[in-house]
Design a protein around this motif. Structure first.
Motif, PDB file in Angstrom:
ATOM      1  N   UNK A   1      19.472  34.189 -19.602  1.00 14.23           N
ATOM      2  CA  UNK A   1      20.446  33.539 -20.455  1.00 14.23           C
ATOM      3  C   UNK A   1      20.729  34.369 -21.697  1.00 14.23           C
ATOM      4  N   UNK A   2      19.851  35.331 -21.995  1.00 13.62           N
ATOM      5  CA  UNK A   2      20.081  36.135 -23.186  1.00 13.62           C
ATOM      6  C   UNK A   2      20.690  37.490 -22.850  1.00 13.62           C
TER       7      UNK A   2
ATOM      8  N   UNK B   1      29.634  35.882 -24.187  1.00 14.07           N
ATOM      9  CA  UNK B   1      30.350  34.602 -24.239  1.00 14.07           C
ATOM     10  C   UNK B   1      31.433  34.505 -23.162  1.00 14.07           C
TER      11      UNK B   1
ATOM     12  N   UNK C   1      18.198  23.548 -28.943  1.00 15.12           N
ATOM     13  CA  UNK C   1      19.614  23.887 -29.065  1.00 15.12           C
ATOM     14  C   UNK C   1      20.393  22.851 -29.873  1.00 15.12           C
TER      15      UNK C   1
ATOM     16  N   UNK D   1      26.294  31.639 -31.437  1.00 12.68           N
ATOM     17  CA  UNK D   1      26.648  31.538 -30.027  1.00 12.68           C
ATOM     18  C   UNK D   1      25.385  31.533 -29.174  1.00 12.68           C
TER      19      UNK D   1
ATOM     20  N   UNK E   1      21.889  31.550 -27.716  1.00 14.24           N
ATOM     21  CA  UNK E   1      20.616  31.940 -28.309  1.00 14.24           C
ATOM     22  C   UNK E   1      20.709  33.263 -29.058  1.00 14.24           C
ATOM     23  N   UNK E   2      21.897  33.866 -29.068  1.00 18.30           N
ATOM     24  CA  UNK E   2      22.003  35.127 -29.797  1.00 18.30           C
ATOM     25  C   UNK E   2      21.900  34.835 -31.277  1.00 18.30           C
TER      26      UNK E   2
END
Lengths: 326, 529
Positions: free
Chosen positions: A45-46, A50, B401, B433, B435-436
């Motif tokens: 997920x990282x 986007x 989150x 945005x 987990x960034x």
């Protein structure tokens, strides 16, 4: 004629039950706080931009409102499609059939064994009411009736697989062997421990039920009459008891399919046996809506048919039972 | 009847064989390292992002120092405007069915992957074109040096329009030009692969590989039973190995660190609804003091059972990370001075206060992760003598989150083979945005360095810019600059390997334990006869 009407009524009810199950399952998934995109990406997920997240949402239909998703799923269902599982990237029907084939071996053998063994033990215990044998059997039944399946599974695994090394540690076949090379014997060897665990769970209720029936018979006029003619307890149990207690036992067996199904899910997790159970857990944890709904429907259908058979058997045994509201 | 007996006998023999590996040339290797892709082995959906893609060949591969080395592509160049990669392919690459692999397949793979909506991220790609049989052009939407990652990880599939081409079922019947081909995948259990006779490279040492997809406990039991040649182990279980196995430790940039919210609390909310900002961690003195207080060696010993090394940045030891980020710690004296000078006064209750604000904040970690829980608790104890109270708080990811992501300090884990991660973590455009950049870090100079890296002509130049983003002598996201994180440890990944298995020179692993060890699978050897 009345039977046909009754059956039609039951089928209608079944359809309604299935619809409610689907709606309920869908509602639960929608309430789940899990973000389906994160669940889809898992540890990656990282690593995703986007833009890519938006594309994933679009591709797997994660963004449409719940009502639309459910409607879409229902329309698919009416055209005979169960939808597409995003976890396994294949049609839900394929996922279920592939895995159910594995589960049914486990479930089927455990069910048969528990019916046969449970019934035999019940007959013996009931025929010899109050004897040491009876006390041992019913004591055993009471203990296993209250033992959690997963605990039994873990203990069995520790004892037979890790400590004694008699049974394989996991899976449905040995490592490195192609499916077609695996012999029936090996398959059974891999099934032995999970089936034994699941059987132990299923035996207790059938045993206790059958025992009660037998005790009632042994105290009935039929038995008194037979005793007067010089028959032994074993004779009576054999000639009258079995007929007397077999249908109720079978009825109970069909009615307990649901419990067995639940037990099988736990067992599959413990023994790393790749059946429907594992897929269910995955679908729930990773918000795979079509798959979870498919499995819920399938399970509900399976259990309902079991109950339907059980009910029909009751009617055969005892016509005095009300035949529904008709 | 006779046929039946024979199959039973055969089964028994095979069964016995499975339990004692014969001492002849080792043909079959059994690995239990997880990594089963439920979606199947489809590169367009993300298969092969880590470690060896097994079935498919890639255009380039990562060499030992993570620099690009030739695979299917023998030459590659980036245009003057940084938008077009031109690659020349080798002419002796064949798919496992014997058909040649050409530029058409490469172009198809890249175009299809960019619209597949899977885990492979090709959102930067405009279009791919086959110029001739062995030349392919990849055009980007905007300059992005890190697009080279995709050239190193995306396995090439046969174009859909050809026979045996890509289709819906590809994931379960993968066809590629990689070193191995699929024999059977028993989903949820194991994967069996054999050498691809058409592979263009050096044939691998083992004819057959078996990957078992077992859980941790089962893996350990199987290793003790002698059924596995290589197993991934959690550090806690690495102490007690079967006698025929040895420990193999793979260094990694799989890191853990504390992310700090950089903004004061302003009452604003992120799009997700989570509140933004924290008045305590927004003060650089607090962040620096925590960095100085952490005894990273002890964290490695306590939380990782000794399997790891101290961390001072997101990519320690990699080419895009500044080598001078490490500093002497713990140094509580310096930390105390820092806090005193910044106006955080120590009161009788053992806490520091500034303008009535106590130095207290939550240190949130995902509740399911015991390693992070330990790290959170131990680091909170290390910081406490300074008069700073970090409150370890376990929560589910979803709750993090919705609630904690932008207002609590968080124990995060990152680590990648690509500098793209640095861009995601520290560029202000990614603030809030997912987990960034969840601490809303924003520094225009750092943004400029990161953008300069993306538009660089080659990786070497880009690396200088990536390093400058960490510290350019004036500012940066690193400890000498804005101190946006307190990095704690880099994990080491532990494996148990058969004493006769030589896994060669292992590279450095990214975030994720298991499959990445297969990156140099081609060089593995069996050293016993």
């Amino acid at each position: 004629m009345r039977l046909t009407r009754w059956l039609a009524y039951r089928c209608l009810r079944l359809t309604l039950v299935l619809f409610c199950v689907a709606a309920l399952a869908f509602g639960l998934v929608m309430l789940s706080p899990i973000d389906p995109v994160d669940a889809y990406l898992g540890p990656q997920m990282a690593q995703v931009s986007p833009e890519q997240r938006a594309l994933i949402t679009e591709r797997w239909g994660f963004e449409s409102p719940p009502a639309v998703q459910f409607g879409h799923w229902l329309r698919q269902l009416l055209s005979g499609e169960l939808g597409w599982s995003h976890i396994y990237n294949q049609p839900v029907s394929e996922v279920i059939s592939q895995r159910f084939y594995r589960s049914i071996m486990l479930l089927g053998s455990a069910w048969l064994l528990s019916v046969v063994v449970g019934f035999a033990l019940g007959v013996i215990a009931g025929a010899k009411e109050g004897s040491t044998l009876d006390r041992v059997i019913s004591g055993y039944a009471y203990i296993t009736a209250s033992t959690p399946t997963f605990w039994l599974g873990i203990v069995g695994l520790l004892l037979f697989s890790v400590y004694l090394g008699w049974t394989p540690i996991c899976c449905a076949g040995p490592p490195g062997m192609l499916s077609q090379e695996v012999s029936l014997l090996t398959r059974l060897h891999h099934l032995a421990l999970p089936v034994a665990t699941l059987t132990l769970l299923g035996i207790a209720s059938i045993t206790l039920h059958t025992r009660t029936r037998m005790i009632a018979l042994m105290r009935s006029e039929i038995a008194t009459h037979a005793f007067a003619q010089g028959a032994s307890r074993i004779d009576i149990a054999w000639r009258h008891g079995i007929r007397h207690a077999s249908l109720p036992a079978l009825t109970l067996a069909f009615a307990s399919l649901g419990e067995l199904f639940g037990g099988a899910i736990l067992i599959e997790q413990i023994f790393a046996y790749p059946g429907l159970g594992q897929a269910t857990v995955e679908a729930g944890l990773r918000s795979d809506v079509p798959l979870l709904l498919g499995i819920a429907l399938f399970t509900a259908l399976f259990v309902s048919v079991g109950n339907l058979i059980a009910d029909s058997l009751y009617h055969l045994i005892d016509p005095r039972i009300e035949q529904g509201p008709l | 009847m006779f046929r039946y007996q024979r199959s039973i006998l055969l089964g028994l023999t095979a069964f016995c064989l499975a339990f004692n590996s014969p001492l002849q040339a080792k043909e079959q290797l059994v690995l239990a390292i997880g990594g089963e892709p439920e979606q199947g082995f489809d590169p367009l959906l993300g298969w092969g992002q880590y470690g060896s893609p097994l079935f498919q060949a890639t255009l380039l591969s990562r060499g030992h120092d993570l620099a690009p080395t030739p695979e299917l592509a023998t030459a590659w160049s980036l245009s003057e405007d940084r938008l077009t990669w031109t690659l020349t392919l080798r002419d002796d690459a064949y798919f496992a069915d014997g058909t040649p692999l050409t530029a058409t397949d490469v172009a198809y793979t890249f175009n299809a992957a960019s619209s597949a909506g899977g885990r492979a991220d090709l959102s930067a790609l405009q279009a791919a074109h086959a110029i001739d049989r062995y030349t392919v052009e990849l055009t980007l939407k905007a300059p992005r040096i890190t697009f080279i990652d995709q050239l190193m990880t995306l396995g090439i599939v046969p174009a859909a329009e050809r026979e045996n081409g890509y289709g819906d079922h590809y994931g379960r019947q993968p066809l590629g030009a990689g070193p191995y081909q699929l024999v059977e995948w028993q989903e949820g259990e194991q994967l069996i692969v054999e050498r691809n006779p058409y592979y263009y490279g050096e044939p691998p040492a083992f004819e057959r590989l078996v990957f078992l997809f077992t859980g941790e406990d089962t893996t350990l039991s199987a290793a003790h039973a002698g059924q596995v040649d290589l197993a991934a182990l959690p550090p806690a279980l690495a102490a007690n190995l079967p006698t025929h196995m040895q420990r193999v430790v793979m260094e990694s940039v799989d890191n853990r660190g504390i992310l700090f919210p950089m903004q004061p609390a302003s009452g604003e909310h992120a799009p997700s609804g989570a509140p933004i900002g924290n008045d305590v961690t927004a003060d650089i003195a607090i962040r620096r003091a925590i960095n100085l207080a952490l005894d990273r060696e002890t964290l490695v010993d306590v939380a990782l059972h000794g399997y790891g090394r101290p961390a001072f940045g997101p990519a320690d030891g990699l080419a895009w990370s500044d080598t001078d980020e490490a500093f002497e710690a713990p140094d509580l004296t310096r930390a105390h001075t820092l806090l005193d000078d910044a106006g955080w006064e120590l009161r009788a209750d053992g806490l520091r206060y500034k303008d009535g604000q106590p130095a207290r904040f939550r240190l949130t970690y995902p509740a399911s992760d015991t390693t992070r829980q330990l790290l959170a608790q131990v680091s909170a104890d290390m910081v406490r003598p300074l008069g700073i109270e970090m409150q370890p708080t376990g929560r589910h990811w979803d709750e993090i989150q919705r609630e904690a992501l932008h207002q609590d300090a968080i124990v995060f884990g990152f680590g990648s083979h690509s500098p793209q991660e640095v861009y995601y973590l520290f560029h202000s455009q990614h603030a809030g945005f997912g987990f960034y950049n969840s601490g809303y870090y924003a520094n225009p100079t750092v943004d400029r360095h990161l953008d300069a890296a993306q538009t660089a002509a080659d990786q070497e130049t880009a690396n200088q810019h990536w390093q400058a983003a960490q510290w350019d002598g004036e500012t940066g996201y690193g400890v000498r600059g804005d101190t946006s994180w307190a990095w704690m440890v880099n994990l080491a990944h532990v494996y148990a390997a058969h004493r006769c298995l030589d896994v060669g020179e292992l590279g450095i692993a990214p975030h994720g334990h298991g499959w990445p060890i297969t990156a140099n699978l081609q060089t593995w050897r069996w050293t016993c006869d």
